[in-house]
Motif scaffolding. Structure first.
Motif, PDB file in Angstrom:
ATOM      1  N   PHE A  39      -1.351   9.226  -7.530  1.00  0.00           N
ATOM      2  CA  PHE A  39      -1.277   7.885  -6.953  1.00  0.00           C
ATOM      3  C   PHE A  39      -1.135   7.992  -5.446  1.00  0.00           C
ATOM      4  O   PHE A  39      -0.407   8.845  -4.937  1.00  0.00           O
ATOM      5  N   THR A  67      -0.356   2.608  -3.229  1.00  0.00           N
ATOM      6  CA  THR A  67      -0.494   2.046  -4.572  1.00  0.00           C
ATOM      7  C   THR A  67       0.863   1.943  -5.251  1.00  0.00           C
ATOM      8  O   THR A  67       1.203   0.910  -5.848  1.00  0.00           O
ATOM      9  N   THR A  74       3.067  -0.726  -3.566  1.00  0.00           N
ATOM     10  CA  THR A  74       2.626  -2.066  -3.942  1.00  0.00           C
ATOM     11  C   THR A  74       3.083  -2.404  -5.352  1.00  0.00           C
ATOM     12  O   THR A  74       3.577  -3.507  -5.625  1.00  0.00           O
ATOM     13  N   PHE A 125      -3.648  -1.131 -11.120  1.00  0.00           N
ATOM     14  CA  PHE A 125      -3.146  -0.028 -10.303  1.00  0.00           C
ATOM     15  C   PHE A 125      -3.664   1.325 -10.768  1.00  0.00           C
ATOM     16  O   PHE A 125      -3.227   2.362 -10.266  1.00  0.00           O
ATOM     17  N   HIS A 131      -6.718   4.064 -11.204  1.00  0.00           N
ATOM     18  CA  HIS A 131      -7.990   4.452 -10.616  1.00  0.00           C
ATOM     19  C   HIS A 131      -8.490   5.717 -11.318  1.00  0.00           C
ATOM     20  O   HIS A 131      -7.924   6.798 -11.117  1.00  0.00           O
TER      21      HIS A 131
END
Length: 208
Positions: free
Chosen positions: A2, A6, A9, A137, A139
């Motif tokens: 991560f 990210t 947030t 969140f 990816h």
């Protein structure tokens, strides 16, 4: 796995959601008033266990979907973003919520824990929230999606347990704030709505 932005947030959004007194928090407050700190803490831990079940289900299901089709996974993310925006608009338009503590029968600390788990697990709104919230969140290009889902879910659960425990520990000195929850309730929908809409729009813009 991560990026720092990210994670920050994600943590910030979760904290924002926790700071608004919802049904789970009100239940913890009620159990604490009925049975004391131990009962309140165990109620919060039961709710966190229920959240973990939802997080696990979302992680397994959405990771399997990604293995089948990256396009389908992206579609789920967009649908989830749309759902969050819908929740935000609904929260903004809703009348002020009644912040009164729910009336529930007194139980032992252990029973309060075991009752809190199915109460949270069987909440369909919580399931839909996790399905819409967590993918925003994740990816796939940054590693195992299952691991990402599990890590985000674990962070959410740990934060949930820590937050409810903190509430129980400081409930006595903050009792005057609890009595003013009706004032807070007037702004609850506006704050939650703004968070959901901002998150949904952020994801929607990223896909353009």
């Amino acid at each position: 796995m991560f990026e720092f932005s990210t994670l920050t947030t994600f943590v910030a959004v979760v904290l924002g959601l926790f700071l608004i007194p919802g049904p789970a928090v009100l239940l913890v407050l009620t159990r604490t008033m009925q049975g004391g700190r131990r009962t309140g803490v165990l109620t919060g831990l039961g709710i966190a266990c229920g959240d973990f079940v939802h997080a696990l289900a979302a992680a397994v299901g959405l990771s399997a979907l990604l293995m089948t089709s990256a396009l389908a996974f992206n579609a789920v993310k967009l649908i989830g973003a749309g759902y969050l925006i819908y929740l935000g608009i609904k929260a903004l338009r809703a009348p002020p919520a009644d912040p009164s503590l729910p009336k529930v029968p007194s139980v032992s600390a252990a029973r309060a824990f075991w009752q809190a788990i199915p109460a949270e697990v069987l909440n369909p709104k919580t399931a839909l929230f996790f399905l819409a919230f967590l993918p925003q969140f994740v990816h796939p290009e940054r590693g195992s999606t299952l691991l990402q889902f599990m890590l985000l879910g674990a962070i959410f659960v740990v934060m949930s347990a820590a937050y409810t425990t903190l509430i129980v520990m400081v409930m006595r000195p903050l009792s005057h704030i609890v009595k003013r929850l009706r004032w807070i309730g007037r702004w609850q929908g506006k704050i939650i709505g703004s968070i959901f809409i901002a998150l949904g729009l952020k994801v929607a813009m990223q896909h353009r």
